[in-house]
Design an enzyme around this catalytic site. Structure first.
Site, PDB file in Angstrom:
ATOM      1  N   GLY A 221       0.811  -1.204   0.000  1.00 25.88           N
ATOM      2  CA  GLY A 221       0.000   0.000   0.000  1.00 25.88           C
ATOM      3  C   GLY A 221       0.844   1.254   0.000  1.00 25.88           C
ATOM      4  O   GLY A 221       2.029   1.216   0.337  1.00 25.88           O
ATOM      5  N   PRO A 223       2.498   4.862   0.994  1.00 24.92           N
ATOM      6  CA  PRO A 223       3.014   5.324   2.278  1.00 24.92           C
ATOM      7  C   PRO A 223       1.916   6.001   3.092  1.00 24.92           C
ATOM      8  O   PRO A 223       1.098   6.721   2.535  1.00 24.92           O
ATOM      9  CB  PRO A 223       4.080   6.351   1.876  1.00 24.92           C
ATOM     10  N   THR A 225      -0.596   4.628   4.685  1.00 24.60           N
ATOM     11  CA  THR A 225      -1.907   4.002   4.743  1.00 24.60           C
ATOM     12  C   THR A 225      -2.068   3.152   5.995  1.00 24.60           C
ATOM     13  O   THR A 225      -3.136   2.597   6.226  1.00 24.60           O
ATOM     14  CB  THR A 225      -2.161   3.120   3.506  1.00 24.60           C
ATOM     15  N   GLY A 226      -0.986   3.013   6.778  1.00 22.31           N
ATOM     16  CA  GLY A 226      -1.134   2.326   8.055  1.00 22.31           C
ATOM     17  C   GLY A 226      -0.558   0.920   8.079  1.00 22.31           C
ATOM     18  O   GLY A 226      -0.986   0.103   8.894  1.00 22.31           O
ATOM     19  N   LYS A 227       0.420   0.649   7.243  1.00 22.96           N
ATOM     20  CA  LYS A 227       1.003  -0.700   7.219  1.00 22.96           C
ATOM     21  C   LYS A 227       1.760  -0.989   8.514  1.00 22.96           C
ATOM     22  O   LYS A 227       1.581  -2.045   9.134  1.00 22.96           O
ATOM     23  CB  LYS A 227       1.943  -0.843   6.010  1.00 22.96           C
ATOM     24  N   THR A 228       2.589  -0.039   8.936  1.00 25.12           N
ATOM     25  CA  THR A 228       3.320  -0.219  10.183  1.00 25.12           C
ATOM     26  C   THR A 228       2.351  -0.349  11.350  1.00 25.12           C
ATOM     27  O   THR A 228       2.515  -1.203  12.231  1.00 25.12           O
ATOM     28  CB  THR A 228       4.253   0.985  10.417  1.00 25.12           C
ATOM     29  N   HIS A 442     -16.893   7.302 -15.549  1.00 22.87           N
ATOM     30  CA  HIS A 442     -16.037   6.394 -16.314  1.00 22.87           C
ATOM     31  C   HIS A 442     -16.135   4.970 -15.754  1.00 22.87           C
ATOM     32  O   HIS A 442     -16.391   4.020 -16.494  1.00 22.87           O
ATOM     33  CB  HIS A 442     -14.587   6.903 -16.251  1.00 22.87           C
ATOM     34  N   GLU A 443     -15.976   4.849 -14.458  1.00 21.76           N
ATOM     35  CA  GLU A 443     -15.988   3.512 -13.859  1.00 21.76           C
ATOM     36  C   GLU A 443     -17.371   2.869 -13.971  1.00 21.76           C
ATOM     37  O   GLU A 443     -17.484   1.683 -14.260  1.00 21.76           O
ATOM     38  CB  GLU A 443     -15.546   3.568 -12.392  1.00 21.76           C
ATOM     39  N   ASP A 519      -7.370   1.457 -20.900  1.00 21.92           N
ATOM     40  CA  ASP A 519      -8.499   0.721 -21.486  1.00 21.92           C
ATOM     41  C   ASP A 519      -8.292   0.552 -22.980  1.00 21.92           C
ATOM     42  O   ASP A 519      -8.525  -0.521 -23.541  1.00 21.92           O
ATOM     43  CB  ASP A 519      -9.801   1.513 -21.284  1.00 21.92           C
TER      44      ASP A 519
HETATM   45  P1  ADP Z   1       2.847   3.149   6.497  1.00 23.23           P
HETATM   46  O1  ADP Z   1       3.627   2.170   7.309  1.00 23.23           O
HETATM   47  O2  ADP Z   1       1.803   2.505   5.641  1.00 23.23           O
HETATM   48  O3  ADP Z   1       3.654   4.123   5.719  1.00 23.23           O
HETATM   49  P2  ADP Z   1       2.086   4.083   9.077  1.00 23.23           P
HETATM   50  O4  ADP Z   1       1.530   2.841   9.646  1.00 23.23           O
HETATM   51  O5  ADP Z   1       3.463   4.442   9.467  1.00 23.23           O
HETATM   52  O6  ADP Z   1       1.990   4.039   7.500  1.00 23.23           O
HETATM   53  O7  ADP Z   1       1.087   5.270   9.384  1.00 23.23           O
HETATM   54  C1  ADP Z   1       1.518   6.497   9.854  1.00 23.23           C
HETATM   55  C2  ADP Z   1       0.519   7.073  10.816  1.00 23.23           C
HETATM   56  O8  ADP Z   1      -0.692   7.392  10.148  1.00 23.23           O
HETATM   57  C3  ADP Z   1       0.116   6.119  11.901  1.00 23.23           C
HETATM   58  O9  ADP Z   1       0.990   6.180  12.979  1.00 23.23           O
HETATM   59  C4  ADP Z   1      -1.275   6.597  12.266  1.00 23.23           C
HETATM   60  O10 ADP Z   1      -1.202   7.670  13.164  1.00 23.23           O
HETATM   61  C5  ADP Z   1      -1.802   7.127  10.966  1.00 23.23           C
HETATM   62  N1  ADP Z   1      -2.645   6.137  10.295  1.00 23.23           N
HETATM   63  C6  ADP Z   1      -2.413   5.563   9.098  1.00 23.23           C
HETATM   64  N2  ADP Z   1      -3.390   4.709   8.765  1.00 23.23           N
HETATM   65  C7  ADP Z   1      -4.272   4.719   9.787  1.00 23.23           C
HETATM   66  C8  ADP Z   1      -5.513   4.041  10.040  1.00 23.23           C
HETATM   67  N3  ADP Z   1      -6.035   3.169   9.174  1.00 23.23           N
HETATM   68  N4  ADP Z   1      -6.138   4.317  11.193  1.00 23.23           N
HETATM   69  C9  ADP Z   1      -5.634   5.178  12.078  1.00 23.23           C
HETATM   70  N5  ADP Z   1      -4.486   5.845  11.902  1.00 23.23           N
HETATM   71  C10 ADP Z   1      -3.793   5.642  10.763  1.00 23.23           C
HETATM   72 ZN    ZN Z   2     -11.294   2.671 -17.562  1.00 17.62          ZN
END
Ligand code: ADP
Ligand code: ZN
Length: 633
Positions: A221, A223, A225-228, A442-443, A519
């Protein structure tokens, strides 16, 4: 001294250490040249003279006082004292020359003289055999540490004799304290992670049956988006330690250090298993080894070590590796093989509901004014990721404090959104209202053409939330059942569906956008194969104009015919595409109200399911039974 260490450069980022070195240099200078420096500061002047001048001064009774050392003789003259001048003369003593005669003369003349203990000698002995080696060692170890810092970005080698053992970069939390409650939205990702949590809770339950759990999962995903956060939540939910390391730390490191860090990491984790190992930015090490950017020995070694560790550890112990990347396509295939990171968990940008939930999570501890409407804010922040929203809330709180208010109001939040988004390169992911409308139509165009032509649910999800891959919106096809034969009619419907996006743009807004490029590419490829390979064009007939080069090269084909035939084929491809495009446009014109309804609904919700789409389509067909006949033509 400084010349001994040519690779020691001034280090701005290492000021304290640099001053230690300066101190050491000062000590050395003082011990070496202390005598001379002291003389400079005493009020008397001094002069080095030749030995014969000393002799003649002694025999001519001009000496006032003398100090006779083993190497040096220092003396003052009566004439200077008489003239109130303070002068010290010194000369080097001749080796192996007896001074008895001179001493006798001086005694006869009443000169004050004394011998000087050879304490200098013991000192220089001490210096060259004890102090100097110690200083050298200190300086050397400091330099080693600096070099290591530069290479490792601050990790340090932990001093000599400990090379590569550093754990400064590897970071461990016994209990992250983060739970799924702290992660807003991302329900699909959470669902896929639940099993891993259960496994970490109770590995025996799985091993008793003989089930093998995946050793690792890849979180994909953009940067922020909350992967960590998700990885930490997995550790938190399972109450296991969380080890983390970032792939980018391995870049620019000494060859071999990266590999040994990976080894350390796994060792430490398996000591306290069950545990989570999180590798952020895994693409930095895991980039395909045969990439065109040239090899990198260190990265390759690190990657190989990582692969070896993943294969080597016993998963029944309960070590699970989570890795994050936003560029899964550059990863080395070896990493994605079965038994390694064979699970892929998509962590997408949040949709409206996801953004609302994220705002709720981050305003939990913020005092909000009455007028705050988080739903409205969520609507305004399409395209923003979780990190943006967290940042936004904090900025708003700071702004409220600056303004001297007691609570954050809606204005604070909206203004902060502007600064958070404007200050970054994320503008591309936040669509204007007009863009959003175009993307929505479009979608829906794609989906509606498919639904009306196939009489079945064509898609599982439609979204106008920009995707990690760069698409502004996308339509997720239903997983097709295995199909080996396609009729010409089915292929024509595919073509119409592919062109349905552009058809909707053109029909509704009268414009053509760049959004349809992919497309058009796919439609053209399909049409070309229909003409040149499948014998589905009347003008070209059953003749194969293209041959597939190799089964294994993605079925790539090259043209194998006369140039005039190739031109005919081109004409046929164009005609086919045009017909399908016109068909799609006609279909959408005939069902314009349905198109509007669904597009509006999508605009509101940003993501709709295939079922919701079909509910609209079915309701419409009951209202207008006549549309059945239109579709049939
Ligand atoms: P990534 O690892 O995807 O780059 P992070 O996990 O480091 O992103 O996210 C950075 C910060 O953004 C988190 O510490 C949190 O505060 C916030 N955050 C991101 N996604 C979420 C979420 N789904 N819910 C709540 N907070 C989020
Ligand atoms: Zn399309």
């Amino acid at each position: 001294m400084a010349n001994r260490n040519p690779n020691q450069k001034p280090q701005n980022d290492n000021k304290p250490k640099f001053s230690i070195i300066a101190l050491i240099l000062l000590v050395i200078v003082l011990t070496f040249f202390g005598n001379q420096i002291m003389r400079l500061f005493t009020s008397s002047r001094q002069e080095q003279v030749t030995y014969d001048r000393f002799l003649s001064a002694a025999s001519g009774d001009r000496i006032q006082s003398a100090e006779i050392g083993t190497d040096q003789i220092a003396y003052t003259l009566r004439e200077d004292v008489d003239n109130d001048r303070k002068m010290i003369y010194y000369t080097t003593r001749l080796p192996n020359v007896d001074l008895t005669g001179v001493v006798d003369t001086m005694q006869a003349n009443g000169v004050e003289f004394t011998g000087v203990q050879a304490e200098d000698d013991t000192f220089s002995f001490l210096f060259s055999w004890v102090i100097f080696p110690i200083l050298l060692f200190l300086i050397f170890s400091l330099i080693m540490r600096m070099v290591a810092n530069r290479a490792g970005g601050g990790g340090g080698l932990g001093g000599i004799g400990n090379i590569g053992k550093s754990k400064a970069k590897m970071y461990m939390e016994k209990e992250t304290g983060v739970t799924f409650r702290d992660v807003a939205g991302q329900d699909e990702a959470k669902e896929s992670l639940v099993e891993i949590i259960d496994f970490l809770h109770n590995p025996k339950k799985y091993t008793a049956i003989g089930a093998k759990l995946p050793k690792g999962a890849l979180l994909v995903g953009s940067p922020g988006t909350g992967k960590t956060l998700l990885a930490k939540a997995v550790a938190g939910e399972a109450h296991v330690p969380f080890f983390s390391i970032s792939g980018s730390d391995f870049v620019e490191m000494f060859v071999g250090v990266g590999a040994s860090r990976v080894r350390d990491l796994f060792q430490e984790a398996s000591k306290v298993a069950p545990a989570i190992i999180f590798i952020d930015e895994i693409d930095a090490i895991g980039r395909s080894r045969d990439s065109k950017f040239g090899g990198n020995d260190e990265r390759e070694q690190t990657l190989n070590q990582l692969l070896a560790e993943i294969d080597g550890f016993d998963s029944s112990k309960g070590v699970v590796i989570l890795a994050a990347t936003n560029r899964p396509e550059v990863l080395d295939k070896a990493l994605l093989r079965a038994g390694r990171f064979d699970r892929r968990i998509v962590v997408d940008r949040p949709n409206l509901e996801g953004r609302y939930q994220t705002l709720l999570v981050h305003t939990r501890n913020i005092r909000l004014a009455e007028d705050v409407d988080l739903r409205k804010l969520a609507q305004a922040t399409a395209g923003a990721v979780g990190a943006d929203l967290a940042n936004l809330v904090n900025e708003a709180a700071l702004r409220a404090v600056r303004m001297g208010r007691q609570a954050v109001n809606q204005q604070d939040l909206l203004v902060s959104f502007e600064t958070v988004i404007a200050g970054t390169e994320k503008k591309g992911t936040v669509l204007t209202d007009m863009e959003k409308r175009i993307v929505a139509y479009h979608e829906v165009g794609h989906a509606l053409v498919a639904a009306l032509r196939k009489h079945s649910q064509p898609v599982s999800k439609i979204t106008i939330v920009p995707h990690t891959s760069g698409a502004l919106g996308y339509t997720m096809q239903m997983p097709e059942e295995e199909k080996y034969l396609n009729s010409k009619e089915e292929l024509l419907i595919q073509l119409q569906t592919l062109l349905g996006g552009r058809a909707a743009e053109q029909t509704v807004f009268g414009i053509q956008t760049t959004g349809a490029a992919n497309d058009i590419q796919r439609a053209t490829e399909l049409a070309r194969r229909m003409v040149t390979q499948f014998g589905m064009s009347d003008k070209v007939g059953l003749m194969a104009l293209a041959a597939t080069q190799s089964e294994y090269l993605d079925g790539q084909a090259y043209m194998d015919c006369a140039q005039t035939t190739a031109a005919t084929a081109d004409d046929e491809v164009r005609a086919l595409l045009n017909t399908c495009y016109e068909d799609a446009k006609q279909l959408l014109r005939d069902n314009r109200s349905l198109l509007d309804e669904i597009a509006l609904y999508l605009l509101q919700k940003e993501t709709i399911t295939g079922d919701e789409l079909m509910a609209y389509v079915n309701a419409d067909s009951h209202r207008l039974p006549a549309s059945e006949t239109e579709e049939a033509q």
